[in-house]
Design a protein around this motif. Sequence first.
Motif, short mmCIF file in Angstrom:
data_model
loop_
_atom_site.label_atom_id
_atom_site.label_comp_id
_atom_site.label_asym_id
_atom_site.label_seq_id
_atom_site.Cartn_x
_atom_site.Cartn_y
_atom_site.Cartn_z
N ARG A 1 0.70 -1.39 0.11
CA ARG A 1 0.07 0.01 0.08
C ARG A 1 0.76 1.12 -0.10
O ARG A 1 0.54 2.32 -0.87
CB ARG A 1 -0.97 0.01 1.11
N ASP B 1 -8.17 7.37 -3.10
CA ASP B 1 -9.69 7.15 -2.45
C ASP B 1 -10.70 7.29 -3.46
O ASP B 1 -10.77 8.09 -4.35
CB ASP B 1 -9.80 8.28 -1.22
N THR C 1 -9.76 -0.17 -2.93
CA THR C 1 -8.52 0.28 -2.25
C THR C 1 -8.44 -0.33 -0.91
O THR C 1 -7.84 -0.11 -0.04
CB THR C 1 -8.71 1.78 -2.16
N ASP C 2 -9.38 -1.40 -0.62
CA ASP C 2 -9.45 -1.94 0.58
C ASP C 2 -8.24 -2.95 0.52
O ASP C 2 -7.59 -3.31 -0.35
CB ASP C 2 -10.74 -2.76 0.88
N ASP C 3 -8.14 -3.60 1.78
CA ASP C 3 -6.85 -4.57 2.14
C ASP C 3 -7.31 -5.82 1.25
O ASP C 3 -6.49 -6.51 0.83
CB ASP C 3 -6.69 -4.82 3.49
#
Length: 264
Positions: free
Chosen positions: A25, A36, A42-44
């Motif tokens: 990241r 964003d 964009t999440d884990d």
Amino acid sequence: MKEVSMPLEGLAGTEEQNAILEQFRAQLVEQDLIHDGDTIGTDDFTLQRFLRARNFDLNASVAMWTKCQEWRKTFPERREVFDYWPMWFHKTDKDGRPVSIQHYGAVNIPELYKHITPERFWWYIITMADSIPREIIPAASRAAGRQVDGTFLIVDLKGYSLGQFWQMKDIARAAFQVSQDYYPEMSAKFYIINAPWTFTTIWSFVKLWLAPRTIEKIDILGADYQAVLLKHIDAENLPAFYGGKCDCLEVGGCKWSMPMREGR
């Protein structure tokens, strides 16, 4: 930044994986490759998919992400597709099903085809259909901790006219046919809202395209639909413009939560 190149099977546990995830990241941020609101995700979990695909090799994962973003930019029509045939996924219903929203009332085929060929738009339709069993349902099932049985589809006919129906009927019929023949049972719930008075005529055609089992799943509602939707979708997950409490301010509005458009 320290580079990490380690095969997945060589990781001792989640601590090593989490460390690589943090580095991944950070490197994407440093190289201005993640932002964003990116619809790529964009999440884990999304980042972990790229890491797993490259056995947690950091350099290879960054290269894969970079190529993916470059590939997405080669489709400039994505914005126009969304502007003239709005379709997107928005959170889940109370049973963990992904909520799919299509605003037929905003469809404008003549304008759409000024920006994209009919053949290329059909490619978008097939890509979206293929992503449901391949990506969207599995992701929803993992989030729910159990197998999710399909999507919760909302077709919004606010502003819909007979003229729009005649313009889009051929591609809509083909899309229904592909969905029924090649992606069976993907829609667990199907609500048509804001149905206009002309829908009686429209429905007389549409129901001829649908299998009896599909017709059984469809509920047709007028403008008084909010209470019905809220029986199935938590207010926090239903867009405010449909009677819920969600506004998705972090991505610029619920319509941009997961549209079929450019990633930035």
